[in-house]
Scaffold this active site. Structure first.
Site, mmCIF file in Angstrom:
data_model
loop_
_atom_site.group_PDB
_atom_site.id
_atom_site.type_symbol
_atom_site.label_atom_id
_atom_site.label_comp_id
_atom_site.label_asym_id
_atom_site.label_seq_id
_atom_site.Cartn_x
_atom_site.Cartn_y
_atom_site.Cartn_z
ATOM 1 N N ARG A 114 17.800 -40.631 22.956
ATOM 2 C CA ARG A 114 17.488 -42.065 22.920
ATOM 3 C C ARG A 114 15.985 -42.228 22.798
ATOM 4 O O ARG A 114 15.222 -41.631 23.563
ATOM 5 C CB ARG A 114 18.004 -42.788 24.173
ATOM 6 C CG ARG A 114 17.500 -44.229 24.269
ATOM 7 C CD ARG A 114 18.211 -45.059 25.321
ATOM 8 N NE ARG A 114 19.458 -45.625 24.774
ATOM 9 C CZ ARG A 114 20.129 -46.617 25.345
ATOM 10 N NH1 ARG A 114 19.710 -47.164 26.481
ATOM 11 N NH2 ARG A 114 21.241 -47.073 24.799
ATOM 12 N N SER A 157 26.860 -47.837 26.965
ATOM 13 C CA SER A 157 25.445 -47.502 27.045
ATOM 14 C C SER A 157 25.069 -47.108 28.474
ATOM 15 O O SER A 157 25.631 -47.643 29.441
ATOM 16 C CB SER A 157 24.609 -48.712 26.611
ATOM 17 O OG SER A 157 23.276 -48.359 26.374
ATOM 18 N N PRO A 158 24.141 -46.173 28.644
ATOM 19 C CA PRO A 158 23.709 -45.809 30.005
ATOM 20 C C PRO A 158 23.111 -47.011 30.728
ATOM 21 O O PRO A 158 22.219 -47.674 30.188
ATOM 22 C CB PRO A 158 22.640 -44.733 29.752
ATOM 23 C CG PRO A 158 22.919 -44.215 28.390
ATOM 24 C CD PRO A 158 23.453 -45.376 27.610
ATOM 25 N N TYR A 190 9.681 -44.226 29.790
ATOM 26 C CA TYR A 190 9.817 -43.162 30.782
ATOM 27 C C TYR A 190 9.075 -41.912 30.301
ATOM 28 O O TYR A 190 8.396 -41.927 29.270
ATOM 29 C CB TYR A 190 11.295 -42.926 31.081
ATOM 30 C CG TYR A 190 11.943 -44.155 31.693
ATOM 31 C CD1 TYR A 190 11.379 -44.770 32.818
ATOM 32 C CD2 TYR A 190 13.081 -44.738 31.134
ATOM 33 C CE1 TYR A 190 11.941 -45.923 33.369
ATOM 34 C CE2 TYR A 190 13.648 -45.891 31.682
ATOM 35 C CZ TYR A 190 13.065 -46.476 32.796
ATOM 36 O OH TYR A 190 13.621 -47.615 33.326
ATOM 37 N N GLN A 249 23.315 -38.924 30.365
ATOM 38 C CA GLN A 249 21.934 -39.114 29.933
ATOM 39 C C GLN A 249 21.006 -38.413 30.917
ATOM 40 O O GLN A 249 21.017 -38.706 32.113
ATOM 41 C CB GLN A 249 21.585 -40.604 29.853
ATOM 42 C CG GLN A 249 20.204 -40.852 29.252
ATOM 43 C CD GLN A 249 19.806 -42.306 29.265
ATOM 44 O OE1 GLN A 249 19.586 -42.872 30.331
ATOM 45 N NE2 GLN A 249 19.712 -42.929 28.096
#
Length: 355
Positions: A230, A22-23, A182, A99
């Site tokens: 995501r 996962s990032p 974000y 990402q």
């Protein structure tokens, strides 16, 4: 029936198993450049046996960084060091993914070890920070500048240019970050988006920016290569973004060429109670997979091989993304393969003393 160590193909890219790194922010960059830390950190997870290794959030413009130490891909000069990282990941059998991200109003903050508070210009921070609307993330955060229509187009172009650079660096998967409060999530959620133009109000308008970013990226990203997004499936707050909207969005994104929804949650506003427990977000991945008929990734407190394997076997998701567990043990996939009895079937060399 699929299992954790069955190869998985999307478009023309095959992952050797269903385990993804996962990032995770590393707070180790200077001016956005990858360096020896990234080479070692990411290549170690490839050596460890993951099927896909995804970089931390790479900012598509300097003001899109969460912290001054974030990775970046806003300049052609970033390509060379990222290409070295990609080559290492591919050399050790994993697929390299990146990402692409913009922090929006959550930008310009100190890294967690320094408290995570907002930074001003005297502290390596920057102004303005931007968002869908002029609403601060918290009482301690700066009030962002609401993006103009011209500014929105600049953001869309920044994502497209970042995707072009990602291709030049050799990445096989791009993931667009539209989660965790974000910038793209700030447009999605009615909690942070109070606009009264074509980018605010209705579901159609609030999802417009993400859809336009996806279209712009898909135009420059090869049809042979997977595109992931995501999202936060829910804000965990009444009258916020929720799973029903996430399902509807995922259906639209599929029609635009998105191949997989990496399903997380939360992040729009602080202080929200989230019922955290092992696998607490997998229910959202399952509903999106079933109701939008699109591949999904499950993430969030997935730690044991049996748990991860069950997610794949029961068709809750197509891939599991591990974060902290792979920070603690980069070789978790090798141990999982042995524990689940797939160490003889899995196409990874065992001629070294892994186990």
């Amino acid at each position: 029936m699929a299992h954790l160590f069955e190869p998985f193909k999307i478009r023309e890219v095959t992952f050797r198993n269903r385990i993804a790194v996962s990032p995770m922010c590393q707070y180790s960059s200077t001016n956005g450049y990858a360096n020896d830390w990234h080479f070692i950190h990411l290549a170690s997870r490839a050596v460890g046996g993951a099927g896909i290794v995804i970089t931390e959030a790479a900012a598509v413009e300097p003001r899109g960084r969460i912290s001054p130490q974030d990775l970046g891909i806003w300049s052609d000069s970033h390509i060379e060091s990222l290409a070295k990282t990609v080559a290492l990941i591919h050399n050790f059998g994993a697929v390299a993914g990146i990402q692409l991200a913009h922090a929006g109003r959550k930008a310009s903050t100190a890294k967690p070890s320094k408290g995570g508070k907002a930074l001003d210009e005297s502290q390596e921070g920057w102004r303005p920070v931007i968002s869908s609307s002029a609403i601060a993330f918290s009482q301690d955060s700066p009030v962002p500048e609401a993006l103009s229509l011209e500014g929105i187009q600049e953001v869309i172009d920044a994502f497209a240019q970042a995707a072009k650079r990602s291709l030049q660096a050799g990445f096989k998967v791009v993931e667009i970050h539209a989660a965790h409060g974000y910038l793209l999530h700030q447009f999605l959620s009615p909690l942070s988006n109070h606009r009264q133009d074509d980018y605010g109000g209705s579901f159609e308008n609030r999802t417009r920016l993400l859809r336009e970013v996806v279209q712009a990226v898909r135009e420059v990203w090869p049809q042979t290569h997977p595109l992931w997004v995501r999202i936060s499936a829910t804000d965990w707050v009444n009258n916020g973004w929720d799973i029903e909207q996430s399902i509807a969005l995922s259906d639209k994104l599929k029609s635009l060429g998105v191949d997989l929804i990496d399903t997380s949650s939360g992040g729009t506003i602080p202080g929200v109670h989230i019922p955290i427990k092992p696998g607490y977000q997998t229910q959202f991945a399952e509903r999106i997979r079933r109701e939008a008929n699109i591949h999904t990734g499950a993430v969030g407190l997935i730690t044991s091989p049996e748990q991860a394997d069950e997610i794949i076997r029961t068709e809750v998701a197509d891939i599991v993304l591990l974060g902290r567990e792979l920070l603690r043990n980069p070789y978790w996939p090798h141990l999982a393969a042995k524990q689940l009895g797939h160490d003889k079937l899995w196409p990874v060399q065992y001629d070294r003393a892994w186990l």
